[in-house]
Design an enzyme around this catalytic site. Sequence first.
Site, PDB file in Angstrom:
ATOM      1  N   SER A  98      23.528  36.063   1.316  1.00 41.17           N
ATOM      2  CA  SER A  98      24.842  35.512   1.650  1.00 41.17           C
ATOM      3  C   SER A  98      24.791  34.582   2.849  1.00 41.17           C
ATOM      4  O   SER A  98      25.565  33.627   2.936  1.00 41.17           O
ATOM      5  CB  SER A  98      25.838  36.654   1.920  1.00 41.17           C
ATOM      6  OG  SER A  98      26.056  37.412   0.753  1.00 41.17           O
ATOM      7  N   SER A 111      11.000  42.878   8.621  1.00 42.37           N
ATOM      8  CA  SER A 111      11.121  43.844   9.705  1.00 42.37           C
ATOM      9  C   SER A 111      11.658  43.118  10.932  1.00 42.37           C
ATOM     10  O   SER A 111      12.639  42.382  10.856  1.00 42.37           O
ATOM     11  CB  SER A 111       9.758  44.498   9.962  1.00 42.37           C
ATOM     12  OG  SER A 111       9.813  45.407  11.050  1.00 42.37           O
ATOM     13  N   TYR A 171      18.613  50.812  15.483  1.00 40.29           N
ATOM     14  CA  TYR A 171      18.109  49.628  14.766  1.00 40.29           C
ATOM     15  C   TYR A 171      16.585  49.567  14.890  1.00 40.29           C
ATOM     16  O   TYR A 171      15.871  49.389  13.897  1.00 40.29           O
ATOM     17  CB  TYR A 171      18.740  48.356  15.319  1.00 40.29           C
ATOM     18  CG  TYR A 171      18.179  47.093  14.703  1.00 40.29           C
ATOM     19  CD1 TYR A 171      18.620  46.639  13.467  1.00 40.29           C
ATOM     20  CD2 TYR A 171      17.184  46.356  15.357  1.00 40.29           C
ATOM     21  CE1 TYR A 171      18.091  45.488  12.891  1.00 40.29           C
ATOM     22  CE2 TYR A 171      16.655  45.210  14.790  1.00 40.29           C
ATOM     23  CZ  TYR A 171      17.116  44.782  13.558  1.00 40.29           C
ATOM     24  OH  TYR A 171      16.576  43.652  12.987  1.00 40.29           O
ATOM     25  N   LYS A 182      13.583  49.882  11.944  1.00 44.54           N
ATOM     26  CA  LYS A 182      12.528  48.892  11.712  1.00 44.54           C
ATOM     27  C   LYS A 182      11.136  49.498  11.921  1.00 44.54           C
ATOM     28  O   LYS A 182      10.182  49.119  11.230  1.00 44.54           O
ATOM     29  CB  LYS A 182      12.735  47.676  12.613  1.00 44.54           C
ATOM     30  CG  LYS A 182      13.970  46.855  12.249  1.00 44.54           C
ATOM     31  CD  LYS A 182      13.943  46.358  10.806  1.00 44.54           C
ATOM     32  CE  LYS A 182      15.100  45.440  10.474  1.00 44.54           C
ATOM     33  NZ  LYS A 182      15.058  44.950   9.083  1.00 44.54           N
TER      34      LYS A 182
END
Length: 268
Positions: free
Chosen positions: A13, A131, A145, A149
């Site tokens: 998107s 990543s 977060y 990762k």
Amino acid sequence: MSNTSVVIITGVSSGIGRMAAEQFAKRGCRVFGSVRNLAQAQPITGVELVEMDIRDDASVRQAIQSIINEAQRIDVLVNSAGGTLLGATEETSITEAQALFDTNLWGMLRVTQAVLPHMRKQGAGRIVNVSSVLGFLPAPYMGLYSASKHAVEGMSETLDHEVRRFGIRVALVEPSFTKTNLDVNAPLAASLIAAYDSERNVVSQAIQLNVKKAPAPDGVAATIVEAALGTWKMRHTPKGEASLLRKLRRFMPAGPVDSGLRKTFGLG
């Protein structure tokens, strides 16, 4: 791989995913890009958009099967969709952490598991997982977060050992700050704790500043294309800050790396 490869990219998107889709199309690949809502998606030249919510098992299975029905094969999967969250670890609820992992890790796992049977059957394939440098570095006030990762990195390295016997390889792309809306519009943890306010605000401002001066996503997108179509290697860090941070993490003593990271996030 040839430039006629069938490529699936999640999260096209905007940002890195959208730019990567455009670059694959320019290379002559047949590109399918996933969006959450097809009716609201902006078209991308040369890219066939597919509605898929990576947080939903049935949606993923249906989307991947529709691509197989249309293209008969899948040569490359790029797991690009992801989210972020700003807040101290203590401030982050289990529900918020689970939602973040549902996109950044479980979503990646859902799509990968849906694609792998087709790659195994054809005896070839490349999976590229997007990543972050925060997959090998800590990130104050972005702990969950960073944890997601780090998990992506561990899963990707392990998966590569499991699937290479089928002609499939897995690669990681680890960008640093990139000029996209992901970090600029990072949601805050819902239950903030006043004791963290001053530092959290400083970190938030530092992130905004770093994103503002960061390169556009086309460099990361080019790295993704190379990781997908070029000679295999596990880790790909885009030129510039990401490559420098990878080298510093590998070769510098922990103390200077720690100090440099705190300075980057405004903590001095």
